[in-house]
Design an enzyme around this catalytic site. Sequence first.
Site, mmCIF file in Angstrom:
data_model
loop_
_atom_site.group_PDB
_atom_site.id
_atom_site.type_symbol
_atom_site.label_atom_id
_atom_site.label_comp_id
_atom_site.label_asym_id
_atom_site.label_seq_id
_atom_site.Cartn_x
_atom_site.Cartn_y
_atom_site.Cartn_z
ATOM 1 N N ARG A 52 0.918 -1.170 0.177
ATOM 2 C CA ARG A 52 0.039 -0.061 -0.025
ATOM 3 C C ARG A 52 0.896 1.244 0.141
ATOM 4 N NH1 ARG A 52 -4.477 0.621 4.536
ATOM 5 N NH2 ARG A 52 -2.578 1.164 5.815
ATOM 6 N N LYS A 151 -2.764 7.094 1.140
ATOM 7 C CA LYS A 151 -2.270 7.355 2.584
ATOM 8 C C LYS A 151 -1.166 8.452 2.578
ATOM 9 C CE LYS A 151 -1.769 4.900 6.822
ATOM 10 N NZ LYS A 151 -2.987 5.472 7.678
ATOM 11 N N GLU A 184 -15.973 6.767 5.932
ATOM 12 C CA GLU A 184 -15.245 6.205 6.989
ATOM 13 C C GLU A 184 -15.122 7.171 8.245
ATOM 14 O OE1 GLU A 184 -11.117 5.768 5.658
ATOM 15 O OE2 GLU A 184 -11.097 7.535 4.700
HETATM 16 N N1 PXG Z 1 -9.074 4.968 7.421
HETATM 17 C C1 PXG Z 1 -8.186 5.982 7.442
HETATM 18 C C2 PXG Z 1 -8.419 7.362 7.154
HETATM 19 C C3 PXG Z 1 -6.913 5.736 8.107
HETATM 20 O O1 PXG Z 1 -6.015 6.672 8.309
HETATM 21 C C4 PXG Z 1 -7.552 3.520 8.278
HETATM 22 C C5 PXG Z 1 -8.865 3.773 7.806
HETATM 23 C C6 PXG Z 1 -7.568 2.111 8.605
HETATM 24 O O2 PXG Z 1 -6.477 1.461 8.016
HETATM 25 P P1 PXG Z 1 -5.771 0.021 8.512
HETATM 26 O O3 PXG Z 1 -4.860 -0.208 7.244
HETATM 27 O O4 PXG Z 1 -4.882 0.656 9.557
HETATM 28 O O5 PXG Z 1 -6.624 -0.955 8.840
HETATM 29 C C7 PXG Z 1 -6.788 4.522 8.680
HETATM 30 C C8 PXG Z 1 -5.384 4.190 9.185
HETATM 31 C C9 PXG Z 1 -3.506 6.283 14.542
HETATM 32 C C10 PXG Z 1 -3.570 6.429 13.286
HETATM 33 O O6 PXG Z 1 -2.473 6.677 15.146
HETATM 34 C C11 PXG Z 1 -4.370 5.602 12.440
HETATM 35 C C12 PXG Z 1 -4.532 5.610 11.230
HETATM 36 C C13 PXG Z 1 -3.557 6.418 10.182
HETATM 37 C C14 PXG Z 1 -2.777 7.224 11.124
HETATM 38 C C15 PXG Z 1 -2.504 7.235 12.542
HETATM 39 O O7 PXG Z 1 -4.722 6.134 15.127
HETATM 40 N N2 PXG Z 1 -5.278 4.774 10.381
#
Ligand code: PXG
Length: 292
Positions: A52, A151, A184
């Site tokens: 990713r 991301k 989301e």
């Molecule tokens: N949506 C968004 C906008 C995210 O940033 C997710 C969904 C979940 O993705 P994953 O691949 O983790 O299942 C994310 C990711 C934090 C933090 O510290 C969390 C994310 C990004 C940056 C910081 O909680 N989540």
Amino acid sequence: MGRWVYLNGEYVPQEEAKISIFDHGFLYGDGVFEGIRAYKGRVFRLDEHIQRLFRSARAISLKIPLSPHELREKIKEVLRKNELKDAYIRVVVSRGEGDLGLDPEKCPYSQLIIITDKISIYPEKFYEEGLEVITSSVRRNSLSALDPGIKSLNYLNNILAKLEATAKGVSEAIMLNNHGYVAECTGDNLFIVEGGVLVTPPAWAGILKGITRDVVIELAREENINFEEKVFTLFSVYTSDECFLTGTAAEIIPVTRVDGRVIGDGRVGSVTKILIKKFRELTEKEGVPIYE
Ligand code: PXG
């Protein structure tokens, strides 16, 4: 507690790790990142996260100074150097140093940083009783402006929604897309269960395609839970039987209250419970070993 950070080919004590004020990651949010987790000496879904990251980078024409394989090995090396087994791993690739203008062409060297830290987990109470969330007035970035599938280091859209959540005393906020459909949350994907069917918005609704989201879809298939990817509105959330969020940090976290409405019977539902159990089992047994 002195940890090492990987910074452009070198190991630097974290308090001494510095980047230039002319780095376009800092000046413009021009870069990409990943948040990854290790459980008991194994990195969970490491290759998926690396893939990713490379796709996010390609989408913004950013060159990552290591191959996917080299990055994989580096991440393990940083964890070993810091003697971590349960960890949160942050990989950041920024456009690097340039001038004050926007032009990425003026940034010859992208910067790669790997930070590892202890993971701060949510209180167990949230998993047992569920989280309260609100809907943010801030819409998720439109696909045609900044695709949420990237991301990127540009998280202001999510931060604006997060500000609203914390101002209202909750830790997450649902973000709708420009058309008013549920996209989301600020750092988590969202699922609902309606009439025994597990539902989540598709990528084209304008979401980050979460790695945890993919795992939940896999687990649902294994458990013979009916699953559908479709767009839905807040009405479906308010009237759902179950709701939960997924993310690397949160794992699977139940939601029992949205905008003051009680979801289902206000308790953590059976589908959510099964998925939490299966997810935890998977994180215990799967993953790329750090110390082998
Ligand atoms: N949506 C968004 C906008 C995210 O940033 C997710 C969904 C979940 O993705 P994953 O691949 O983790 O299942 C994310 C990711 C934090 C933090 O510290 C969390 C994310 C990004 C940056 C910081 O909680 N989540």
